[in-house]
Design an enzyme around this catalytic site. Structure first.
Site, mmCIF file in Angstrom:
data_model
loop_
_atom_site.group_PDB
_atom_site.id
_atom_site.type_symbol
_atom_site.label_atom_id
_atom_site.label_comp_id
_atom_site.label_asym_id
_atom_site.label_seq_id
_atom_site.Cartn_x
_atom_site.Cartn_y
_atom_site.Cartn_z
ATOM 1 N N MET A 14 0.821 -1.209 0.000
ATOM 2 C CA MET A 14 0.000 0.000 0.000
ATOM 3 C C MET A 14 0.862 1.268 0.000
ATOM 4 O O MET A 14 2.066 1.220 0.214
ATOM 5 C CB MET A 14 -0.928 -0.002 1.211
ATOM 6 C CG MET A 14 -1.940 -1.143 1.208
ATOM 7 S SD MET A 14 -3.017 -1.142 2.651
ATOM 8 C CE MET A 14 -3.981 0.358 2.371
ATOM 9 N N HIS A 15 0.199 2.397 -0.245
ATOM 10 C CA HIS A 15 0.717 3.761 -0.024
ATOM 11 C C HIS A 15 1.746 4.226 -1.042
ATOM 12 O O HIS A 15 2.096 5.404 -1.051
ATOM 13 C CB HIS A 15 1.342 3.893 1.376
ATOM 14 C CG HIS A 15 0.546 3.332 2.492
ATOM 15 N ND1 HIS A 15 -0.763 3.683 2.732
ATOM 16 C CD2 HIS A 15 0.877 2.427 3.461
ATOM 17 C CE1 HIS A 15 -1.210 3.022 3.801
ATOM 18 N NE2 HIS A 15 -0.238 2.257 4.249
ATOM 19 N N ASP A 41 -2.742 -4.983 0.401
ATOM 20 C CA ASP A 41 -2.268 -6.300 0.831
ATOM 21 C C ASP A 41 -2.931 -6.789 2.113
ATOM 22 O O ASP A 41 -3.257 -7.973 2.241
ATOM 23 C CB ASP A 41 -0.746 -6.319 0.954
ATOM 24 C CG ASP A 41 -0.170 -5.187 1.790
ATOM 25 O OD1 ASP A 41 -0.940 -4.379 2.373
ATOM 26 O OD2 ASP A 41 1.063 -5.093 1.868
#
EC number: 2.7.1.17
Length: 484
Positions: free
Chosen positions: A79-80, A235
Site C-alpha cells: 500500500m501507499h 495487501d
C-alpha cells in the site's frame, strides 16, 4: 480457474485456484528495494512488471491448460506507494514506497490541517501517499508539474494488464485523500495537495470488475483475452479476504516484514488519536481497523544479517518452551514506528546488554520486542473500540511456535494457526477475482480456513511478560530525545 497476483515489497506471487478454491499452483519472482538515502525506500515500477511477467510465464509453462481456463484475475499489493505517470502513461521517477519516511515534515503539516483526520479518520502518517506528493512538489517541482496520474503499486500493474486507470477503496484509504466514510475521493483533500480528481484513478469496490486483460498480454501469458480483472485490495485487506476476516469481530495477526493487527468492522469507527488505521475493507459496506508496526520479521532479518545466521536458525535455536524475558530490551523501530507512536525519526535499540547477553538472548529480545510492539497495537485497538478475544496468525514469522507463544502470552489471547494451506494476500486476491468474474456472494466465498491448532498464553509467565512490557514502554520516551 482464477488467478491472484500479489505485489509485495520483496517479490511478486501469482496463485492459481480452481472454482472450489483449491490452490492449483503458484509462482514467485523477487524484487529489490533501493535505499539511496537514509529513510528512503524506492522501487522501479518496471521491475514490478518484469517480476509479474516472470511469475505468470512460469505458471504458463508449468500449467498451460489451467492458465488457459482462467476466468478472473484479482490484484493485491503493497500500500501507499506513490507511482507518478505523465500524460503518456510514462513513469516519471522511482515509486516511493510505504516504508519511506522522507516526507515526515510534510505529513505533520497535513496532519495539522483538521480536515484530514475529519475526512479520512486517520493520522496522516509519513508512509501515506499524500505527504509523498508534497515532498515531490517541494523537492522535484518539475516531476510534480509533469504528473498527470498517481497510481498505487498494484494499480500500476492493472494499468499494464488492462490499460485502465482504476483503483479500489481499501488501497485508496491509505492515501490520505479518501473520504473513508463516503468511500470516495475528497476534492478538498486533493486540493490541499495541489491536485484534483483528474490526477486520480476511478474508484470501484474490490469485488467489482475493474478492467479486462489486453489481448496482446493474454497471448503472451497464455491467458484468455478480455477476462475480468477485479478491483482487488491493498495487501492487508486482501490477506483478510484470504483469511475470511470479513465479519465484524474477526481478527488476524500478520507476522511478516511489517506487523499488522487487523480487525474487521461492519461500520466506520474512526479514532485517529489512537494511531490505529481505519480503512475501507475490500468488500462493500465494510471497514476495518488496523494497528501497524514497521519492522516485525524484518527485525529478525536485520539481526540475521548482523550475526551471519539465517533467521530460521536463530529462532529455532531458542528452543521450544517459552522462557521468561531477560533484562535485555529490544525496540524494533528500525524504520521508525507507526502505531501507536507515529514517529518517523525514532530508531531501534538494544537496552540492558551485558557480558552474559549472547546471541540467544538477543534473538529472544527481538521476538519479545516485536511482541511488545503488537501489545501496543492491541491497546490502541481497544482505545479505538475494538477488543480482541483471539487472533489467527499468518506471515512468515508464524512458523515459529516460540514466537507465537510469546505473542499469545504478551497479548493475553489465544493464537489460532490455520490448517495447511495458502491463505495470504494472493489467495485473497484470487477470491476477489472469482467474485468479480462470477458475480458471487462475497460472504459465501471469503470463508475462514479450518484451524489446525491453537496456542494458548502461558499463564505462569504472564506477570513476567507484563513486567517486561512495562520496561519496554519506559524505553521509548527515555531514548526519544536522542533522535529528534
Amino acid at each position: 480457474m482464477f488467478l491472484g497476483i500479489d505485489l509485495g515489497t520483496s517479490g511478486v506471487k501469482a496463485l492459481l485456484i480452481d472454482g472450489d478454491q483449491r490452490v492449483v499452483a503458484s509462482a514467485n519472482a523477487s524484487l529489490e528495494v533501493s535505499r539511496p538515502h537514509p529513510g528512503w525506500s524506492e522501487q522501479d515500477p518496471a521491475d514490478w512488471v518484469e517480476a509479474t511477467r516472470i511469475a505468470l510465464l512460469s505458471l504458463r509453462d508449468s500449467h498451460p491448460a489451467e492458465m488457459g481456463a482462467v476466468r478472473g484475475i484479482g490484484l493485491s499489493g503493497q500500500m501507499h506507494g506513490a507511482t507518478l505517470l505523465d500524460k503518456a502513461g510514462k513513469v516519471l521517477r522511482p515509486a516511493i514506497l510505504w516504508n519511506d519516511t522522507r516526507s515526515h515534515r510534510e505529513a505533520a503539516a497535513l496532519d495539522a490541517d483538521p480536515q484530514f483526520r475529519q475526512l479520512t479518520g486517520n493520522i496522516v502518517f509519513p508512509g501515506f501517499t499524500a505527504p509523498k506528493l508534497l515532498w515531490v512538489r517541494e523537492n522535484e517541482p518539475e516531476i510534480f508539474a509533469a504528473t498527470a496520474k498517481i497510481l498505487l503499486p498494484k494499480d500500476y500493474l492493472r494499468f499494464w494488464l488492462t490499460g485502465e486507470f482504476i483503483s479500489e477503496m481499501s488501497d485508496a484509504a491509505g492515501t490520505a485523500w479518501l473520504d473513508v466514510a463516503r468511500r470516495d475521493w475528497s476534492d478538498a483533500l486533493l486540493a490541499a495537495c495541489g491536485l484534483d480528481r483528474s490526477h486520480m484513478p476511478v474508484l470501484v469496490e474490490g469485488t467489482a470488475p475493474a478492467g479486462r486483460l489486453r489481448g496482446d498480454l493474454a497471448a503472451e501469458l497464455g491467458l484468455p483475452a478480455g477476462i475480468v480483472v477485479a478491483g482487488g485490495a491493498g495487501d492487508n485487506a486482501a490477506s483478510a479476504c484470504g483469511m475470511g476476516t470479513v465479519a465484524s469481530g474477526s481478527a488476524f495477526l500478520s507476522l511478516g516484514t511489517s506487523g499488522v493487527l487487523f480487525a474487521a468492522t461492519d461500520s466506520y469507527r474512526p479514532n485517529a488519536e489512537s494511531a490505529v488505521h481505519t480503512f475501507c475493507h475490500a468488500l462493500p459496506n465494510t471497514w476495518h481497523q488496523m494497528g501497524v508496526i514497521l519492522s516485525a520479521t524484518d527485525a529478525m532479518n536485520w539481526l540475521s544479517s548482523v550475526v551471519g545466521v539465517k533467521p530460521a536458525e536463530l529462532t529455532g535455536a531458542v528452543g521450544g518452551a517459552l522462557q521468561a524475558p531477560s533484562s535485555v530490551i529490544f525496540l524494533p523501530y528500525l524504520s521508525g514506528e507507526r502505531t501507536p507512536l507515529n514517529d518517523a525519526a525514532i530508531r531501534g535499540a538494544f537496552l540492558g546488554l551485558g557480558h552474559e547477553s549472547d546471541r540467544g538472548v538477543m534473538t529472544r529480545a527481538v521476538m519479545e520486542g516485536v511482541a511488545y510492539a503488537f501489545r501496543d497495537n492491541r491497546d490502541a485497538l481497544e482505545a479505538a473500540g475494538t477488543k480482541l478475544d483471539r487472533v489467527t496468525a499468518i506471515g512468515g514469522g508464524s512458523r515459529s511456535d516460540y514466537w507465537l507463544t510469546a505473542l499469545a502470552t504478551v497479548l493475553g489471547v489465544p493464537v489460532d494457526i490455520p490448517a495447511d494451506g495458502d491463505f495470504g494476500a494472493a489467495f485473497g486476491a484470487a477470491r476477489l477475482g472469482l467474485i468479480a468474474a462470477e458475480g458471487a456472494d462475497p460472504a459465501s466465498i471469503c470463508l475462514a480456513p479450518a484451524i489446525a491448532r491453537t496456542i494458548e498464553p502461558v499463564a505462569k509467565l504472564q506477570s513476567a511478560f507484563d513486567e517486561g512490557f512495562a520496561r519496554y514502554r519506559k524505553a521509548y520516551p527515555a531514548i526519544k530525545g536522542v533522535f529528534q
